[in-house]
Design a protein around this motif. Structure first.
Motif, short mmCIF file in Angstrom:
data_model
loop_
_atom_site.label_atom_id
_atom_site.label_comp_id
_atom_site.label_asym_id
_atom_site.label_seq_id
_atom_site.Cartn_x
_atom_site.Cartn_y
_atom_site.Cartn_z
N LEU A 299 0.81 -1.22 0.00
CA LEU A 299 0.00 0.00 0.00
C LEU A 299 0.84 1.27 0.00
O LEU A 299 0.29 2.37 0.01
N LEU A 300 2.17 1.13 -0.01
CA LEU A 300 3.05 2.29 0.08
C LEU A 300 2.88 3.20 -1.13
O LEU A 300 2.94 2.75 -2.27
N VAL A 301 2.66 4.50 -0.87
CA VAL A 301 2.43 5.47 -1.93
C VAL A 301 3.64 6.39 -2.08
O VAL A 301 4.14 6.59 -3.18
N THR A 302 4.12 6.97 -0.99
CA THR A 302 5.26 7.88 -1.04
C THR A 302 6.37 7.38 -0.12
O THR A 302 6.10 6.91 0.98
N ALA A 303 7.61 7.53 -0.57
CA ALA A 303 8.75 7.10 0.24
C ALA A 303 9.92 8.04 -0.01
O ALA A 303 10.15 8.48 -1.14
N SER A 304 10.64 8.34 1.05
CA SER A 304 11.86 9.13 0.97
C SER A 304 12.95 8.41 1.74
O SER A 304 12.80 8.16 2.94
N VAL A 305 14.03 8.04 1.06
CA VAL A 305 15.12 7.29 1.68
C VAL A 305 16.41 8.07 1.50
O VAL A 305 16.77 8.44 0.38
N SER A 306 17.09 8.34 2.60
CA SER A 306 18.35 9.07 2.55
C SER A 306 19.43 8.24 3.23
O SER A 306 19.31 7.88 4.40
N LEU A 307 20.49 7.92 2.49
CA LEU A 307 21.57 7.10 3.00
C LEU A 307 22.74 7.98 3.41
O LEU A 307 23.12 8.90 2.67
N SER A 308 23.31 7.71 4.57
CA SER A 308 24.39 8.54 5.09
C SER A 308 25.69 7.75 5.14
O SER A 308 25.74 6.55 4.90
N ASP A 309 26.76 8.44 5.49
CA ASP A 309 28.07 7.80 5.60
C ASP A 309 28.14 6.83 6.77
O ASP A 309 29.09 6.07 6.89
N GLY A 310 27.16 6.88 7.66
CA GLY A 310 27.19 6.03 8.84
C GLY A 310 26.72 4.61 8.61
O GLY A 310 26.66 3.82 9.55
N GLY A 311 26.36 4.26 7.38
CA GLY A 311 25.91 2.90 7.10
C GLY A 311 27.02 1.89 7.36
O GLY A 311 28.16 2.11 7.00
N ARG A 312 26.65 0.75 7.97
CA ARG A 312 27.66 -0.26 8.33
C ARG A 312 27.48 -1.51 7.49
O ARG A 312 27.67 -2.62 7.96
N ASP A 313 27.14 -1.33 6.21
CA ASP A 313 26.97 -2.47 5.31
C ASP A 313 28.27 -2.80 4.59
O ASP A 313 28.28 -3.55 3.63
N ARG A 314 29.34 -2.22 5.06
CA ARG A 314 30.65 -2.49 4.45
C ARG A 314 31.71 -2.42 5.54
O ARG A 314 31.50 -1.86 6.61
N CYS A 315 32.85 -2.97 5.25
CA CYS A 315 33.99 -2.87 6.15
C CYS A 315 34.48 -1.42 6.19
O CYS A 315 34.43 -0.72 5.17
N VAL A 316 34.96 -0.98 7.33
CA VAL A 316 35.42 0.40 7.46
C VAL A 316 36.70 0.64 6.66
O VAL A 316 37.09 1.79 6.44
N ASN A 317 37.36 -0.43 6.21
CA ASN A 317 38.64 -0.29 5.50
C ASN A 317 38.47 -0.22 3.98
O ASN A 317 39.47 -0.14 3.27
N THR A 318 37.23 -0.29 3.50
CA THR A 318 37.03 -0.30 2.05
C THR A 318 35.73 0.40 1.71
O THR A 318 34.89 0.62 2.58
N GLU A 319 35.57 0.73 0.44
CA GLU A 319 34.34 1.37 -0.01
C GLU A 319 33.27 0.36 -0.37
O GLU A 319 32.10 0.71 -0.47
N PHE A 320 33.62 -0.90 -0.60
CA PHE A 320 32.68 -1.90 -1.03
C PHE A 320 32.80 -3.16 -0.18
O PHE A 320 33.88 -3.71 -0.05
#
Length: 370
Positions: free
Chosen positions: A233-254
């Motif tokens: 039922l989702l109509v509107t969504a706003s997603v903002s990604l920041s540098d604080g995401g921990r989906d990667r190792c801190v030693n690399t970009e990917f």
């Protein structure tokens, strides 16, 4: 010449108002000020006991947490148990207490929340600022047939509290500036949700299961990116990604850095996730806004473990496609010269989003001074 009465002159004294209106006047005050109105006259003596709004605010002037807890305990004991609450607001700064960090007491917010729920409050807002470690709310579920709006700010939240299966009337949910250490946020009824400036656990993904959601704002968070389950039922969504995401190792970009001895790669299990994180939940929207900080490299709202580098020189489709059948507007905001825009456009087109529906807003980078 005969003097005109107050009623005939259009002026009404506060004492001429009915008790129901006076209770609402009392509700505009903080809890301590409301109690103090009992000294005004015999008529005002008990009005605060049935005021429809309970506000524990920072201007109550308590020097210690123990003093606040003692006052609130007696306040709740003396309130009219038959009087229902429209709303309950708990808002104060723990740093204002004398030597708060050295005291064994914490504000008894759990007791106040249970009282508000038992009085059938329709709106509850908790905002408690602690300088170092946020106050952890009791890990107990809320059960209420009347609660419609819940706002939690600057607090730590665990699993049971965000299981809203016992709140069938809850429609508005807002988390702001706190920590969400829960495996699942679930509700059968919430229609509008805002998560702004919150931290998620970085060792596991928080799943968000709210199938009735109509609007979503997810921005400025850190930790592991939450997993959005189906939201048809989702109509509107706003997603903002920041540098604080921990989906990667801190030693690399990917993803992972490739060092077998890297502690961060070994401890961060969310990097190995190979399922859709945000795309599945967002696929039903008609209006979608996507933002990313300049250093965010992975397309977290798409299929992991794809990243910008791997996709730019490849025409291979995503492993799992989620066609955006209802999408009417797409806004992409980025800095000028950000080459990742081409990647996002390519992936959206692979998911049946016509380019004419997409607008790209590019802003100039701020100059860096050394």
């Amino acid at each position: 010449m005969r003097k005109m009465s107050a009623a005939s002159s259009g002026r009404v004294k506060i004492g001429d108002l009915p008790d129901d209106l006076l209770r609402r006047v009392v509700s505009l005050l903080s809890a301590r000020q409301a109690v103090q109105t009992s000294a005004l006259s015999r008529r005002w003596r008990h009005l605060w006991r049935s005021a429809p709004l309970l506000q524990i605010l920072p201007d109550d002037g308590f020097r210690t947490v123990r003093g606040l807890n003692e006052f609130a305990k007696h306040l709740l004991l003396l309130r009219d148990r038959a009087a229902l609450l429209d709303a309950c607001v708990i808002n104060f700064d723990c740093c204002e207490f004398e030597s708060y960090q050295d005291l064994p007491d914490d504000p008894d917010v759990g007791l106040w929340l249970r009282h508000a729920v038992s009085c059938q409050a329709q709106w509850i807002r908790v905002e408690i600022y602690v300088e170092d470690d946020p106050l952890c709310l009791p890990d107990l579920p809320l059960v209420s047939k009347h609660l419609r709006v819940l706002e939690l700010k600057y607090v730590k939240i665990k699993d049971s509290l965000v299981d809203f299966s016992g709140c069938p009337a809850l429609e508005h949910l807002k988390f702001w500036g706190g920590f969400i250490h829960a495996h699942m946020i679930s509700s059968p009824s919430v229609k509008h949700m805002i998560i702004d400036g919150c931290g998620f656990n970085r060792k596991f993904r928080t799943h968000i299961s709210i199938p009735s959601l109509i609007s979503l704002q997810l921005k400025h968070f850190w930790g592991a990116t939450p997993f959005l389950e189906d939201m048809p039922l989702l109509v509107t969504a706003s997603v903002s990604l920041s540098d604080g995401g921990r989906d990667r190792c801190v030693n690399t970009e990917f993803g992972k850095c490739g060092d077998p001895g890297c502690f961060d790669c070994g401890a961060n299990k969310v990097i190995d996730c190979d399922s859709c994180v945000l795309l599945q939940g967002l696929s039903g929207t008609s209006t979608l806004e996507l933002k990313a900080e300049s250093r965010v490299q992975q397309v977290y709202f798409l299929q992991e473990p794809y990243n910008f580098v791997e996709i730019e020189d490849s025409d291979k489709p995503l492993k799992q496609a989620f066609p955006f059948k209802n999408l009417k507007i797409v806004e992409i905001k980025c800095h000028e010269g950000d080459e990742r825009v081409n990647t996002v456009l390519k992936i959206l087109s692979q998911n049946s989003v016509p380019l004419e529906k997409i607008s790209v807003l590019q802003t100039k980078r701020r100059p860096r001074y050394i």
